[in-house]
Design a protein around this motif. Sequence first.
Motif, PDB file in Angstrom:
ATOM      1  N   SER A  47     -37.495  79.845  16.338  1.00 30.73           N
ATOM      2  CA  SER A  47     -38.041  80.107  17.677  1.00 30.73           C
ATOM      3  C   SER A  47     -39.326  79.318  17.892  1.00 30.73           C
ATOM      4  CB  SER A  47     -38.312  81.601  17.863  1.00 30.73           C
ATOM      5  OG  SER A  47     -37.123  82.350  17.796  1.00 30.73           O
ATOM      6  N   ALA A  79     -32.384  82.485  18.333  1.00 31.53           N
ATOM      7  CA  ALA A  79     -33.672  81.909  18.726  1.00 31.53           C
ATOM      8  C   ALA A  79     -33.589  81.284  20.118  1.00 31.53           C
ATOM      9  CB  ALA A  79     -34.121  80.869  17.700  1.00 31.53           C
ATOM     10  N   THR A  83     -36.003  82.453  23.135  1.00 31.96           N
ATOM     11  CA  THR A  83     -36.986  81.545  23.741  1.00 31.96           C
ATOM     12  C   THR A  83     -36.526  80.955  25.071  1.00 31.96           C
ATOM     13  OG1 THR A  83     -36.072  79.636  22.544  1.00 31.96           O
ATOM     14  CG2 THR A  83     -37.838  80.886  21.463  1.00 31.96           C
TER      15      THR A  83
END
Length: 408
Positions: A47, A79, A83
């Motif tokens: 991430s 991830a 994000t």
Amino acid sequence: MNSNHLLLEEPIRMASILEPSRPSYFPSMTKIVGTLGPKSRSVEVISRCLMAGMSVARFDFTWGDAEFHQETLENLKLAIKKTKKLCAVMLDTTGPELLVVNKSDQPIPLEADSFVVLTPDQEKEASSNLLPINFSGLAKAVKSGDTIFLGQYLFTGSETTSVWLEVSEVKGDDVVCLIKNSAVLAGTLYTLHVSQVHIDLPTLNDKDKEVISTWGVKNNVDFLSLSHTRSGQDIREAREYLSKLGDLSQTQIFAKIENVEGLVNFDEILQEADGIILARGNLGIDLPPEKVFLFQKAAVYKCNMAGKPAVVTRVVDSMTDNLRPTRAEATDVANAVLDGADAILLGAETMRGLYPVESISIVGKICGESEKVYNQDSYFKKTVKYVGEPMSHMESIASSAVFNFKIT
């Protein structure tokens, strides 16, 4: 002539150097490929890599099994959701790579001016005077005086584990070599590179095909990095194999240029490939060091004119163990961008380095600063001259859109 006029004549204003760097939320246009591995496979670290600017995740099948890489990929997917940053997947093949086989995993000291035998008998134990390798044809490929390089330098950037050998004589299937420098081989994975010698192994080997047809198909990979590409035929065969699999017919093939064969056949490789990766680790062994930059500039220019992405590797090796790159490395990244590179590929720095996130972040910042002073007008004029006029309808629309956006 006053000083103001002199400042205007400078390609870069000295005062601009002291201005704040571009904020990190403005990512560089130059893409960053990060290799995911032991130090960069958790959801948290991935991430942070995505937030730092990684836009392509590379999975290197030279090491690690499919299960290990699958777990890492699942973490990448989490991830990406966390994000909301897009990230492509690149599968890197093994190809005709020669390896030292050290089953014991014990450190092996090699002393300068002594001899070591390279043998294809992998059942034998590795020692200071005997190193089993995974290739039975080495004795037929080399002759007395040839240079052989082995070590983890291609992976870790550490010269303390690099050894230069000179072929002394060939005895049957064994190759006797003079050790040119002292070093300690510590670990299980050591690559072996013979300078400017053809290795009679397929570019896409059986292991590669198995990985592509299983792991690659399952995960619908975006890019295939074809290691040790030596001819346009290598690309054609790889594309034919992908088309037979069906699901990977849209996967782009990036040719990894790692030796003189790839250099000699560069034009035909460029014509067949979707992009080019300049693997400067191996290239720096196959070519004299003072020639590598010439190939980089020539190859990147050809890629630019052909409208195909150029990826440069091995830029911040020292960040495998250090928080900041050397001044030379920072300048190297900038010069790659100014040469026209479209992406920077990080290997050991993110795969097993201590600072994967910081490596991506600082490379992104250097790329961003380089882009601020990149001469777009000169590049546009060179491209138009190369492509020729009149432009196609689609090229004209794209060119006008970019030109008008720049004006506004």
